[in-house]
Design a protein around this motif. Structure first.
Motif, short mmCIF file in Angstrom:
data_model
loop_
_atom_site.label_atom_id
_atom_site.label_comp_id
_atom_site.label_asym_id
_atom_site.label_seq_id
_atom_site.Cartn_x
_atom_site.Cartn_y
_atom_site.Cartn_z
N GLN A 173 0.87 -1.19 0.07
CA GLN A 173 0.10 0.15 -0.10
C GLN A 173 0.79 1.13 -0.02
OE1 GLN A 173 -3.08 0.05 -0.36
NE2 GLN A 173 -2.97 2.37 -0.66
N PRO B 82 -6.20 4.28 3.90
CA PRO B 82 -5.82 3.08 3.04
C PRO B 82 -4.70 2.17 4.01
CG PRO B 82 -4.91 4.81 1.73
CD PRO B 82 -5.81 5.44 3.05
N ALA C 266 -5.81 -1.52 5.04
CA ALA C 266 -5.04 -2.60 4.59
C ALA C 266 -4.37 -3.64 5.37
CB ALA C 266 -3.69 -2.08 3.63
#
Length: 454
Positions: A90, A323, A327
């Motif tokens: 990520q 994110p 993740a």
């Protein structure tokens, strides 16, 4: 089961010069020398440099067996490879954006599949924030302001829920009708009026208190295993009464599972066999990164819905559903099967029974409470049944501090209340080593009288 435990097991002679120096530097630029009260200790905290699996290493190179796991958040221990790999991936894509991502949809889908009662999710950045929004939603949906909580239960740093967090014999009032006591300076007086305090597991007294406030109550918030109130499980008949009473009177029942979500594959709600109206959870779902979430059925989650105009409760946040947390959370939960929780349960039962038997053999006036992968040591013969029995007087607090410092010197990290929690890389060897360390630390503590405060 056996394993080679690669760690510094020396029980004496640990240097803390590096941590002492960091504390000295920290005091110049951070109020109190470090940024979290929960990890502050005298003469100074230990400053951590890295961790792997069940171990953490401090600024002096000392290795510790970590039975705190960042206050229960790290269910896979440190540097868990699936989480690291997902985060590395990520990082290349982006850390945060001013827009939603596919990851938050995927993570919400995962959580809703796992907990059938969850129809919808909202993401925040901490457990405190998640709990705060459940209260705001309950007040907005009901048009009422009062909330009820269990005496001694901790629900994060939100003013109304800090009431009677650490009340003492001098101010806590009658056992069956607890006073509402502010936690610290700066809590407005009206919170002691608008927060109703319930005696834990006392059904008849709780019914009387709720009956007297039912027309003004927006919510009742519970933790089925309240850590600060002794880590004693809620009685199922008491829980059933709360569920029935709140449903009958249009009061929102909130389950705070910031810690207790780790009690089963589908959370504490599933383990205790009930459905709250709203659930606040955090810690293990973030894979070690900051996170909070609220879950529930649509009629309650509607408070946050902006699709038809301004929501009843606007909820945002620059890093909500970022994110990186999404993740890490996906990777952490995907690696937690039902078998993972059963193994943690078995290991927790082994730890509690081993400690209890050791206390008996050593004739130590200690006991253990807890459930699943969380347990707590008390400096009393009989295990406490509620907050008041778990309450530690100043002399007991001093003795507990001595025990915790002795354990730290022997290379075992526990919480300031002597709570311990397990992680998936732990083995029975780690439990045995912890029990041995507790035995040796307790012998040291019992061999001398606690120093009296001057």
């Amino acid at each position: 089961m056996s394993t080679n435990i690669d760690r510094n097991t020396a029980s004496t002679g640990r240097s803390n010069a590096g941590s002492a120096e960091l504390f000295r530097r920290g005091q110049r630029v951070i109020t109190g020398g470090n940024a979290r009260l929960s990890v502050f200790q005298r003469p100074h905290p230990i400053y951590i440099t890295n961790g792997t699996g069940v171990n953490i290493v401090d600024a002096d190179g000392n290795t510790y067996l970590d039975f705190l796991n960042n206050f229960t958040a790290l269910i896979h221990g440190h540097s868990f490879r699936p989480v690291l790999d997902r985060l590395h991936h990520q990082l290349e894509l982006g850390i945060s954006f001013s827009g939603p991502t596919k990851l938050e949809v995927e993570f919400a889908e995962l959580l809703c599949r796992r907990v059938p009662y969850f129809d919808q999710i909202r993401f925040m950045n901490s457990g405190t924030e998640a709990v705060m929004y459940t209260i705001k939603a309950a007040r907005a949906l009901t048009g009422k302001l009062k909330i009820a909580k269990l005496e001694g239960a901790f629900h994060g740093g939100y003013d109304p829920l800090e009431v009677s967090l650490d009340s003492a014999p001098a101010n806590w009032g009658p056992r069956l009708a607890p006073n509402a006591v502010p936690y610290c300076a700066g809590i407005p007086e009206w919170h002691t009026t608008d927060t109703v305090v319930l005696p834990f597991n006392e059904l008849i007294a709780t019914r009387q208190i709720l009956e007297g406030n039912k027309d003004k109550l927006a919510a009742v918030i519970i933790d089925v295993l309240p850590q600060r109130a002794g880590l004693v499980p809620i009685d199922r008949s008491y829980l059933a009464f709360l569920r029935e009473f709140t449903a009958r009177h249009g009061i929102v029942l909130i389950s705070d599972e910031v810690m207790s979500f780790r009690l089963s594959y589908r959370g504490a709600i599933n383990r205790f066999g009930f459905e709250a109206d709203l659930c606040a959870f955090a810690k293990i779902i973030g894979g070690g990164l900051p996170i909070g979430a609220v879950g529930g059925m649509p009629q309650f989650m509607l408070a946050f819905d902006p699709t038809n105009g301004k929501p009843l409760v606007p909820q945002s946040g620059t890093f909500s559903a970022n994110p990186m947390s999404m993740a890490a959370g996906i990777a952490a939960l995907e690696a937690l099967s039902e078998q993972s929780f059963q193994r943690l349960d078995d290991l927790g039962e082994y730890a509690c029974s081993s400690l209890t038997e050791m206390f008996r053999q050593e004739r130590l006036p200690y006991s253990v409470t807890g459930m699943g992968s969380m347990f707590r040591i008390h400096l009393r013969h009989e295990a406490p049944k509620d907050y008041r029995e778990a309450y530690a007087a100043p002399e007991q607090q001093e003795k507990m501090g001595m025990l915790i410092r002795a354990l730290q010197e022997k290379g075992v990290i526990v919480s300031p209340t002597c709570q311990l929690c397990l992680s998936t890389p732990m083995l029975t060897d780690h439990i045995d080593e912890m029990v041995t360390s507790v035995r040796e630390a307790a012998r040291m503590v019992e061999a001398r009288e606690p120093r009296r405060a001057s």
